[in-house]
Enzyme design. Structure first.
Site, PDB file in Angstrom:
ATOM      1  N   HIS A 809      -2.692  30.046 -63.139  1.00 31.59           N
ATOM      2  CA  HIS A 809      -3.444  30.399 -61.846  1.00 31.59           C
ATOM      3  C   HIS A 809      -3.288  31.749 -61.280  1.00 31.59           C
ATOM      4  O   HIS A 809      -2.154  32.323 -61.002  1.00 31.59           O
ATOM      5  CB  HIS A 809      -3.190  29.399 -60.615  1.00 31.59           C
ATOM      6  CG  HIS A 809      -3.779  29.468 -59.423  1.00 31.59           C
ATOM      7  ND1 HIS A 809      -3.967  30.403 -58.852  1.00 31.59           N
ATOM      8  CD2 HIS A 809      -4.506  28.277 -59.001  1.00 31.59           C
ATOM      9  CE1 HIS A 809      -4.737  30.115 -57.743  1.00 31.59           C
ATOM     10  NE2 HIS A 809      -4.898  28.948 -57.690  1.00 31.59           N
ATOM     11  N   SER A 810      -4.204  32.627 -61.432  1.00 27.75           N
ATOM     12  CA  SER A 810      -4.039  34.166 -60.921  1.00 27.75           C
ATOM     13  C   SER A 810      -3.816  34.084 -59.168  1.00 27.75           C
ATOM     14  O   SER A 810      -3.917  32.996 -58.711  1.00 27.75           O
ATOM     15  CB  SER A 810      -5.245  34.848 -61.107  1.00 27.75           C
ATOM     16  OG  SER A 810      -5.222  36.000 -60.856  1.00 27.75           O
TER      17      SER A 810
END
Length: 952
Positions: A809-810
């Site tokens: 998850h950026s």
């Protein structure tokens, strides 16, 4: 066999009672050993074979494999067990006749337990796991649970026979000690798949059988004093001799434990206690539900919404500082408690805003009611202690209910009957419980003035600080049995506790802590215990795996042990200060522990960034203030404390009976929920892997109901074998201390890696897989400005080939530098692996632009599943060295705010040319389900392309 003790008188036939025991022992051993001999002789290789290994790694069969479905050993076992039933019933009734006395309750209870065990033994004998797996397990677990009261009851009722007592104690000790290695080697076999572990487990399982029968064989020593017609030849059954329990109670009569369990049993009083505990359960259900409802709004506002003010509904006891309001509440507790039940009906309200208002009002009234209840009982120590125990056991019951329902409370307003809610039953029982427990007057002479005390009450501010810290600790760590386990979880291979079965350990520690707090309040609220609790908190915060969990168990016992002393100290002051101000401090701690992860969205957030250690330190300092206040006003007179025992001892016993029942229930749940670890991919013959990525929005749908059930249905219908879930960490107060992955893993039959725990300060990333997870590591990616970016690097055994799966998850769109650093980190991480790989991710970038070329690069050696799909921003699937065969995007309906993306891959084949082909050209086993074409089902359908894409 005529008895030498016969006195003529028309006796036609008589025999000594010991032959009942010998007949039972002989026939029971014939049943088990006969089946073992026949099975080993005829089907050796088949009955030593298990799901992982056979001969020669495994060379001795388990009990279930021996007596299971094979002919003729199953028939041998059933015939002898049927013969055993006669002596068994005779043994149970003879034991009752031998031990019963006028007015004694325990012999009757043990008689009922003995009959119940006999019937359930017949249940698991004649209903095999093949016939009906669920009922077989129900009968088996019931039998095992009933073994504990049967064993302890028989020891307590043993007549004054030193030899029999010695044998029973030794056999009981061996029996229960054997359970530890039994479970250990079962986990070695089932989880770690160690060759030969099941054979060792089988020896311990057979030992349990032999010890169980041997324990009942000791009755031969007692029945030697009986003969059948039936005559008691020594007067033992008429109460002329002391039992072990009598001697024990005589010896312990001046101690708290002995005085508690020395009285008789009354069903009306037991129902009163049960209703009281249920009221406590309802309080904790309402309190723990509020955070979930509040959290819904900042999710959609992507920042502070204003609805967070409802967190402050717990400070209603502040109004008890006004004498007229205090008098009204104390004299109308039934009405205030009933008003709080509107929170259980809030599930009927469809509008999120109104539902939040209803639950906020319910919690306002509940805090007011419980504070008024404790304050009104301050002049009656026995009743005050009962109310405190009910509230505390209510917390344990709430945690067990969530343990049973995979971290979801079945009476929360975010569930309804359509998604496994028990709201109607919960409300009906709550009404009945309040009517039963508030029917009697609780305020002596209506007096609500302060109670005089031989000691100074100490500081009310310190007591309020202690109450705030304590209830925050209870709520944040103990409202779900798996919360602390998620703190110490660190991936595969498993090196520490699992949510199941070790959640039952947390529940046991809570029960033990309450016993310590009630029987040894001076120790529990003293500085020695505080030091132990502080060290335990440090271990939980600083260590992973078992070391951290052992600290968590000690902390759990310590926190709940403080409740009797802290409440007893708080009611000696104005409730507006101790409870009202205490709840305010609790609310500040709730916000603080959210600020450490939500720092990017709240004012002053960066100051608290990633400081769970600060939260734990301040919690223990607050509790230390409460310890100071409690020790300052402790009654130093032993005589005064001792005088309370005759008043409270009978009430205490009922609470502890229910506490033991709850512990047995939690152990049964742990057994029933134990993972099977025998999961199968949907298309194993074609070696197809269907992988998906989904941002699940903390498992709250658009209508503010939990979405686990709907998520399960879509994942199952899409036949997904491996899925990454983002925004999945729910183990905080504001999210209800939940864990969606437990529900999905059990319902879908998948291995699960929860990902970085709540003490790692991320929004969560989790991995579920039909394939065994050989190894997994958790990563916190560079995030100098914005929220922490979590990642999982897991190695899966896919059809005999090791494949790496990454879940990532950026950071946020605003944090450009964060995302650049994170893309470089992930590229290096993916490129460091030499195995085939799949990335399931949330990248926050346009295709073929910016950081996209870092993820898809020579460094990572990864390929985009469909570079021509321009309509993407968040979710991406990348792959390497596996054959891509399909790609689909499925609409979210109202489950979340993000679609489900799915890719199909084949293991062991080289990647093709990548040209689009028609579905008719794709083998059936490699196609996506057709049910989502067109309008689809339940709001889910293929979108963007309006159909799946396939590649050659």
């Amino acid at each position: 066999m005529a008895s030498k003790h016969k006195n003529g008188g028309g006796v036609l036939f008589a025999f000594n009672g010991k032959w009942i025991s010998w007949a039972h022992t002989t026939v029971a051993y014939c049943a088990f050993l006969g089946a073992l001999i026949v099975g080993m002789w005829l089907h050796f290789n088949k009955i030593v074979q298990n799901e992982y290994y056979g001969y020669p790694q495994e060379w001795f069969p388990s009990v279930s494999a021996t007596i299971g479905d094979r002919y003729p050993e199953r028939s041998v076992f059933m015939v002898f067990i049927a013969i055993t039933s006669g002596p068994r019933f005779a043994l149970v009734f003879l034991w009752y006749f031998l031990t019963t006395r006028p007015g004694a309750v325990l012999p009757k209870f043990i008689l009922g337990v003995g009959i119940f065990r006999t019937l359930t033994c017949g249940g698991w004998t004649y209903v095999t796991s093949t016939d009906d797996h669920d009922w077989h397990d129900i009968f088996m677990i019931s039998y095992l649970v009933a073994t504990l009261p049967w064993t302890l009851g028989c020891i307590a009722l043993t007549p004054n026979n030193a030899q029999a007592v010695k044998y029973r104690k030794r056999l009981a000790t061996l029996f229960f000690s054997t359970l530890v290695p039994l479970v250990y080697f079962y986990i070695k076999h089932k989880v770690h798949k160690v060759p030969g572990a099941y054979t060792t487990y089988a020896f311990f399982e057979w030992s349990l059988v032999l010890l169980d029968v041997a324990f009942d064989a000791v009755t031969a020593l007692d029945f030697a004093s009986l003969e059948l017609v039936i005559r008691d030849i020594k007067g033992v059954s008429r109460g002329k001799t002391k039992m072990v329990s009598d001697s024990l109670l005589e010896r312990e009569k001046d101690k708290p434990m002995g005085r508690t369990f020395g009285d008789g049993f009354s069903w009306p009083e037991a129902f009163d206690v049960l209703a009281d505990i249920y009221n406590g359960f309802v309080f904790w259900s309402i309190l723990t539900s509020l955070g979930v409802l509040v959290w819904y709004f900042p999710l959609w506002y992507m920042g502070i919404s204003g609805y967070e003010i409802f967190v402050m509904t717990t400070i209603s006891p502040l109004f008890l500082g006004i004498p007229s309001i205090r008098s009204m509440v104390v004299h109308n507790l039934r009405r205030t408690h009933l008003l709080s039940l509107c929170g259980l009906l809030a599930y009927l309200v469809e509008g999120p805003e109104v539902r939040l208002c209803v639950v906020g009002f319910a919690l306002w009234m509940s805090c007011l009611s419980w504070t008024g209840t404790w304050y009104s009982e301050r002049a009656n120590p026995a009743r005050l202690e009962s109310r405190i125990m009910a509230w505390s056991i209510g917390l344990i019951a709430s945690s067990i209910a969530k343990f049973a329902f995979q971290t979801m409370n079945p009476i929360w307003p975010v569930v309804h009957p359509g998604i496994s809610g028990w709201n109607r039953l919960g409300f009906a029982l709550a009404v009945l419980s309040i009517l039963r427990t508030t029917g009697r007057r609780t305020v002596s002479n209506g007096n609500i003035s302060p109670v005089s005390s031989p000691t100074k009450p100490g500081s009310s501010i310190l007591a309020a600080l202690g109450w705030g810290g304590l209830i925050f600790g209870l709520h944040s760590l103990l409202s779900d049995s798996s919360t602390m386990i998620s703190w110490v979880w660190d991936g595969y291979p498993i090196r520490g506790p699992m949510a199941v079965p070790h959640g039952a350990w947390t529940i046991f520690a809570m029960g033990l802590g309450l016993i310590i707090g009630v029987f040894y309040p001076s120790f529990a609220s003293g500085w020695t215990a505080y030091g132990i609790g502080s060290v335990a908190a440090a271990f939980l915060t600083c260590y992973s795996h078992w070391n951290g969990f052992y600290g968590g168990l000690a902390l759990a016992a310590y926190l709940i042990a403080l409740v009797p002393s802290f409440v007893g100290s708080a009611v000696r002051h104005s409730p507006a200060i101790t409870f009202g101000l205490g709840f305010l401090f609790y609310n500040i701690m709730v916000l603080f522990h959210v600020w450490v992860v939500a720092y990017a969205f709240v004012p002053g957030g960066p100051l608290a960034r990633e400081h769970t250690d600060w939260v734990m330190t301040i919690t223990m300092l607050l509790i230390g203030a409460g310890v100071f206040a409690t020790t300052a006003n402790r009654d130093p007179s032993p005589k005064t404390r001792k005088q309370s025992y005759p008043i409270a001892r009978k009430q205490r016993s009922y609470y502890f009976y229910f506490l033991v029942a709850l512990q047995l229930w939690s152990a049964s749940i742990a057994y029933l929920r134990f993972p099977t670890f025998d999961y199968t991919p949907y298309h194993k013959d074609e070696k197809v892997v269907t992988a998906g990525i989904w941002t699940v929005h903390f498992s709250l749908d658009n209508d503010m109901y939990t979405s686990e059930t709907r998520m399960r249905d879509l994942i199952k219908e899409m036949e997904i074998d491996v899925i990454g879930l983002l925004e999945s960490d729910l183990q905080r107060i504001i999210m209800g201390n939940r864990d969606t992955t437990q529900y999905l893993a059990e319902e879908l039959g998948m291995y699960v890696d929860y990902g970085p725990g709540p003490n790692k300060h991320t929004w969560g990333a989790a991995l579920l897989s039909k394939f065994p997870i050989i190894n997994s590591t958790h990563h916190l990616l560079p995030s100098p400005v914005g929220e922490l970016a979590p990642a999982i690097h897991a190695t899966l055994d896919m059809y005999g080939e090791l494949v790496d799966v990454f879940v990532f998850h950026s950071g946020q769109e605003e944090d450009v530098e964060d995302r650049r650093l994170q893309s470089q980190y992930m590229a290096q991480l993916m490129g460091s692996s030499t195995r085939p790989a799949i990335l399931l991710s949330y990248l926050v970038t346009k295709p073929l632009r910016g950081n996209y070329f870092t993820f898809v690069s020579n460094t990572s050696r990864m390929h985009d599943i469909d570079p021509s799909d321009w309509d993407r921003w968040c979710e991406y699937i990348l792959y390497r060295d596996v054959k891509r065969v399909g790609y689909a995007r499925v609409s979210r309906s109202t489950i979340t705010d993000t679609e489900l993306q799915v890719g199909k891959f084949v293991i062991g084949e080289p990647d093709g040319k990548g040209e689009l082909i028609r579905e008719e050209q794709v083998p059936y086993g490699r196609r996506f389900p057709t049910m989502f074409r067109g309008e689809g089902v339940r709001g889910h359908h293929y979108h963007v392309f309006d159909e799946p894409r396939y590649y050659n």
